[in-house]
Write a protein that holds these residues in place. Structure first.
Motif, PDB file in Angstrom:
ATOM      1  N   LYS A 134       0.877  -1.172   0.000  1.00 19.87           N
ATOM      2  CA  LYS A 134       0.000   0.000   0.000  1.00 19.87           C
ATOM      3  C   LYS A 134       0.917   1.225   0.000  1.00 19.87           C
ATOM      4  N   ILE A 135       0.959   1.917  -1.130  1.00 17.98           N
ATOM      5  CA  ILE A 135       1.987   2.930  -1.364  1.00 17.98           C
ATOM      6  C   ILE A 135       1.337   4.287  -1.631  1.00 17.98           C
ATOM      7  N   ILE A 136       1.881   5.322  -1.017  1.00 23.38           N
ATOM      8  CA  ILE A 136       1.471   6.687  -1.333  1.00 23.38           C
ATOM      9  C   ILE A 136       2.648   7.398  -1.997  1.00 23.38           C
ATOM     10  N   ILE A 137       2.361   8.081  -3.103  1.00 26.67           N
ATOM     11  CA  ILE A 137       3.368   8.884  -3.799  1.00 26.67           C
ATOM     12  C   ILE A 137       3.193  10.317  -3.342  1.00 26.67           C
ATOM     13  N   ASP A 138       4.241  10.849  -2.727  1.00 22.05           N
ATOM     14  CA  ASP A 138       4.164  12.174  -2.113  1.00 22.05           C
ATOM     15  C   ASP A 138       5.120  13.137  -2.815  1.00 22.05           C
ATOM     16  N   GLY A 139       4.867  14.430  -2.662  1.00 27.46           N
ATOM     17  CA  GLY A 139       5.726  15.442  -3.264  1.00 27.46           C
ATOM     18  C   GLY A 139       4.967  16.719  -3.551  1.00 27.46           C
ATOM     19  N   GLU A 140       5.720  17.766  -3.833  1.00 25.25           N
ATOM     20  CA  GLU A 140       5.100  19.050  -4.161  1.00 25.25           C
ATOM     21  C   GLU A 140       4.446  18.993  -5.543  1.00 25.25           C
ATOM     22  N   ASN A 141       3.589  19.979  -5.811  1.00 26.71           N
ATOM     23  CA  ASN A 141       3.001  20.085  -7.142  1.00 26.71           C
ATOM     24  C   ASN A 141       4.094  20.263  -8.191  1.00 26.71           C
ATOM     25  N   GLY A 142       3.988  19.500  -9.291  1.00 27.10           N
ATOM     26  CA  GLY A 142       4.983  19.596 -10.348  1.00 27.10           C
ATOM     27  C   GLY A 142       6.187  18.700 -10.143  1.00 27.10           C
ATOM     28  N   SER A 143       6.165  17.894  -9.082  1.00 27.73           N
ATOM     29  CA  SER A 143       7.314  17.019  -8.811  1.00 27.73           C
ATOM     30  C   SER A 143       7.311  15.757  -9.670  1.00 27.73           C
ATOM     31  N   GLY A 144       6.194  15.469 -10.342  1.00 29.13           N
ATOM     32  CA  GLY A 144       6.137  14.309 -11.235  1.00 29.13           C
ATOM     33  C   GLY A 144       5.301  13.157 -10.720  1.00 29.13           C
ATOM     34  N   LYS A 145       4.482  13.391  -9.682  1.00 33.21           N
ATOM     35  CA  LYS A 145       3.677  12.304  -9.087  1.00 33.21           C
ATOM     36  C   LYS A 145       2.711  11.703 -10.100  1.00 33.21           C
ATOM     37  N   THR A 146       1.945  12.575 -10.766  1.00 34.79           N
ATOM     38  CA  THR A 146       0.962  12.094 -11.736  1.00 34.79           C
ATOM     39  C   THR A 146       1.637  11.369 -12.895  1.00 34.79           C
ATOM     40  N   THR A 147       2.745  11.912 -13.360  1.00 30.40           N
ATOM     41  CA  THR A 147       3.468  11.270 -14.462  1.00 30.40           C
ATOM     42  C   THR A 147       3.948   9.880 -14.062  1.00 30.40           C
ATOM     43  N   LEU A 148       4.468   9.732 -12.826  1.00 24.04           N
ATOM     44  CA  LEU A 148       4.972   8.435 -12.368  1.00 24.04           C
ATOM     45  C   LEU A 148       3.852   7.404 -12.299  1.00 24.04           C
ATOM     46  N   ILE A 149       2.709   7.771 -11.743  1.00 26.74           N
ATOM     47  CA  ILE A 149       1.628   6.798 -11.600  1.00 26.74           C
ATOM     48  C   ILE A 149       1.060   6.411 -12.964  1.00 26.74           C
ATOM     49  N   THR A 204      -2.558  -4.619  -4.646  1.00 30.91           N
ATOM     50  CA  THR A 204      -1.545  -3.588  -4.453  1.00 30.91           C
ATOM     51  C   THR A 204      -2.207  -2.240  -4.690  1.00 30.91           C
ATOM     52  N   LEU A 205      -1.833  -1.258  -3.871  1.00 36.25           N
ATOM     53  CA  LEU A 205      -2.465   0.058  -3.995  1.00 36.25           C
ATOM     54  C   LEU A 205      -1.379   1.119  -4.121  1.00 36.25           C
ATOM     55  N   VAL A 206      -1.482   1.928  -5.164  1.00 38.55           N
ATOM     56  CA  VAL A 206      -0.578   3.067  -5.367  1.00 38.55           C
ATOM     57  C   VAL A 206      -1.454   4.306  -5.510  1.00 38.55           C
ATOM     58  N   VAL A 207      -1.269   5.278  -4.607  1.00 37.04           N
ATOM     59  CA  VAL A 207      -2.196   6.407  -4.563  1.00 37.04           C
ATOM     60  C   VAL A 207      -1.447   7.729  -4.492  1.00 37.04           C
ATOM     61  N   ILE A 208      -2.037   8.735  -5.110  1.00 37.68           N
ATOM     62  CA  ILE A 208      -1.608  10.129  -4.936  1.00 37.68           C
ATOM     63  C   ILE A 208      -2.739  10.843  -4.218  1.00 37.68           C
ATOM     64  N   SER A 209      -2.440  11.459  -3.070  1.00 44.03           N
ATOM     65  CA  SER A 209      -3.488  12.158  -2.330  1.00 44.03           C
ATOM     66  C   SER A 209      -2.877  13.136  -1.340  1.00 44.03           C
ATOM     67  N   LYS A 210      -3.602  14.227  -1.098  1.00 48.30           N
ATOM     68  CA  LYS A 210      -3.189  15.196  -0.095  1.00 48.30           C
ATOM     69  C   LYS A 210      -3.774  14.865   1.278  1.00 48.30           C
ATOM     70  N   ASN A 211      -4.658  13.876   1.322  1.00 47.07           N
ATOM     71  CA  ASN A 211      -5.264  13.478   2.596  1.00 47.07           C
ATOM     72  C   ASN A 211      -4.213  12.787   3.463  1.00 47.07           C
ATOM     73  N   PRO A 212      -3.873  13.347   4.627  1.00 44.95           N
ATOM     74  CA  PRO A 212      -2.806  12.769   5.464  1.00 44.95           C
ATOM     75  C   PRO A 212      -3.140  11.384   6.009  1.00 44.95           C
ATOM     76  N   TYR A 213      -4.424  11.003   5.970  1.00 46.15           N
ATOM     77  CA  TYR A 213      -4.801   9.697   6.535  1.00 46.15           C
ATOM     78  C   TYR A 213      -4.224   8.551   5.708  1.00 46.15           C
ATOM     79  N   TRP A 214      -3.988   8.798   4.413  1.00 49.31           N
ATOM     80  CA  TRP A 214      -3.382   7.761   3.574  1.00 49.31           C
ATOM     81  C   TRP A 214      -1.998   7.377   4.096  1.00 49.31           C
ATOM     82  N   LYS A 215      -1.238   8.365   4.571  1.00 48.42           N
ATOM     83  CA  LYS A 215       0.121   8.091   5.049  1.00 48.42           C
ATOM     84  C   LYS A 215       0.120   7.155   6.251  1.00 48.42           C
ATOM     85  N   LYS A 216      -0.931   7.263   7.066  1.00 51.33           N
ATOM     86  CA  LYS A 216      -1.021   6.389   8.239  1.00 51.33           C
ATOM     87  C   LYS A 216      -1.334   4.948   7.839  1.00 51.33           C
ATOM     88  N   LYS A 217      -2.051   4.781   6.736  1.00 56.33           N
ATOM     89  CA  LYS A 217      -2.529   3.447   6.346  1.00 56.33           C
ATOM     90  C   LYS A 217      -1.625   2.750   5.331  1.00 56.33           C
TER      91      LYS A 217
END
Length: 504
Positions: free
Chosen positions: A318-333, A477-490
């Motif tokens: 269960k993976i979260i892709i984190d980073g600032e806007n424009g860092s490439g998160k959407t492109t990677l997923i 398997t879960l790969v997610v991009i989200s600003k919701n901090p609860y994803w990081k806990k899970k």
């Protein structure tokens, strides 16, 4: 007949003429049937070409285009339908009338042969000289016609925003500029058409004067009799009528060619490479993905958005892709979900180069949501199951309950059969996101790729849905991009991107 007697020749004449008229009628009916079949085939072929190609066109080829604007070009199919039948019936018939009329005249005197060859060459020259300029100006006119149509779509899509007085004035001003450009290019095209009309009028005058003068001189020199001269005049009138038909078909001819060019803009776009190597299937329960030195550059950028990305995703992560806007998160997923293909590096699936697996084989094992996804016109049930016969209603109800959507569905008079309008206009945004998520997980995929899947869902419901998606009994398997901090806990893994590079 003048003597009041019935002659055999009269009876034969009546039978032949009536049979000829009937035969012409039968041939006409058959001709219309063929044309109708052709029109239907053009429509069916064009619609399926568009429906098949849009989801499979390479991302890089669509990057500089608006897909809805390209989809508008389907309406050129109607021009091809009507124009093709008109050209086949009228224009080809007119061309044959001119050709055979001149051939028939040549039987009266050999001089008509040379005159006919000269006229055919002159007719060819008229079209040849104007063809490319006429086609180019027709394409330019068509381009601006679609720009006007696309801008009207933009106004309609943002009609609430354009209620603002400043935006309203801007919309009219831009529409005025686009329409003015269209009129300029339309006038340029009309200039070519007018020139061709003048040339064809001269051609008609030349035919009329030439044939009348030649016929008259041949009669005066007693090389033709008066009966042949009268018959020749009838043929001349037929040729002139045929030239008149060519007048009306010039603009239609350019319209059909332009429409074919506009449709070809879509059907000629490069498609994704769907082929894989025979024998490579994703039948294992586990799906391990490894990226090795991945990089990606957009077509309009010199610097890559992603650089030297190496990572491993194991089944059940269960993976979260984190980073600032424009860092490439959407492109990677999107690289991992094979929406786009890397410009450098490679991806391995179960220790095998991903290109060995057919792209449809891979996509059938994943579920994905992009930030641009939306519901389509159809029922809620169709939006979730896409009419997959292998999905039972019980599965749907279980997913609806897990995503906290069951109470809303029960509140609707038609339940799952409620009709959804394009882009879900009558639904609130949280319901739309839940429907998209239901569609994503209903087939129990091996991997979920999610871009901001719950950003518009209330916090309590979002936490419950996240608990469900990350539960230990869910083997996907879960790969997610989200600003919701609860994803990081899970999530048990976090990929941090900074300026296109993966930080440990």
């Amino acid at each position: 007949m003048q003597a009041g007697k019935v002659s055999t020749s009269w009876v034969v004449l009546v039978i032949i003429v009536v049979a000829g008229v009937a035969l012409v009628g039968i041939f006409k009916i058959m001709q219309y049937r063929i044309i109708e079949n052709l029109q239907q085939k053009i429509f069916v072929r064009s619609s399926f070409e568009f429906a098949y190609r849009f989801p499979k066109i390479k991302f890089s080829k669509l990057y500089n285009y608006s897909p809805p604007e390209l989809a508008n070009r389907f309406f050129d199919t109607l021009n091809v339908q009507k124009g093709t039948s008109k050209l086949l019936l009228d224009i080809s018939g007119a061309a044959l009338q001119i050709l055979f009329g001149i051939l028939l005249l040549s039987l009266y005197h050999t001089f008509f042969i040379f005159f006919g060859i000269f006229l055919i060459f002159l007719l060819y020259l008229i079209f040849r000289v104007n063809f490319y300029s006429g086609l180019n100006t027709s394409l330019d006119e068509s381009n601006y016609k679609y720009k006007v149509a696309h801008w009207l779509q933009e106004i309609a899509r943002n009609h609430l925003s354009f209620k603002n007085e400043k935006l309203f004035n801007y919309s009219l001003d831009k529409n005025d500029r686009l329409v003015s450009s269209y009129l300029d290019h339309r006038e340029s095209h009309f200039t070519i058409l007018r020139r061709q009309f003048i040339q064809l009028t001269g051609f008609k005058v030349l035919i009329t004067a030439g044939l009348l003068i030649i016929g008259g001189l041949l009669v005066l020199s007693q090389q033709m009799n008066i009966g042949q001269f009268v018959a020749a005049e009838i043929i001349i009138l037929t040729i002139i009528t045929a030239v008149e038909k060519l007048f009306g078909g010039i603009e239609l001819f350019y319209d059909v060619l332009t429409s074919l060019e506009k449709i070809g803009k879509v059907v000629d776009m490069e498609l994704e490479d769907e082929t894989g190597t025979v024998g490579y299937n994703l039948n294992d329960d586990k799906l391990c993905i490894e990226a090795e030195k991945l990089s990606y550059s957009f077509p309009d950028r010199e610097q890559p958005i992603l650089k030297n990305i190496s990572l491993t995703i194991n089944q059940g992560d269960k993976i979260i892709i984190d980073g600032e806007n424009g860092s490439g998160k959407t492109t990677l997923i999107r690289l991992l979900s094979r929406v786009i293909e890397p410009t450098g590096g490679t991806v391995f699936i179960n220790n095998t180069n991903y290109k060995k697996f057919a792209i449809d084989e891979y996509r059938s094992n994943i579920g994905s949501i992009t930030i641009n996804d939306n519901v389509f016109e159809g029922t809620i049930l169709e939006n979730i199951t896409c009419k997959n016969p292998n999905i039972e209603l019980q599965q749907v109800n279980e997913v609806l309950e897990a995503l906290k959507l069951d109470a809303y569905i029960r509140s609707l008079p038609n339940g799952l059969e409620t009709q959804v309008h394009s882009e879900g206009k009558q639904l609130n945004s949280s319901v739309v996101q839940k429907i998209l998520l239901a569609r994503c997980i209903i087939s129990d995929p091996k991997i979920l790729y999610l871009e901001e899947p719950l950003e518009k869902v209330d916090e309590i419901s979002a936490h419950e849905i996240i608990d469900y998606l990350t539960a230990e009994d869910k083997n996907w398997t879960l790969v997610v991009i989200s600003k919701n901090p609860y994803w990081k806990k899970k999530c048990n893994k976090r990929f941090l991107l900074e300026e296109g590079e993966l930080k440990k």
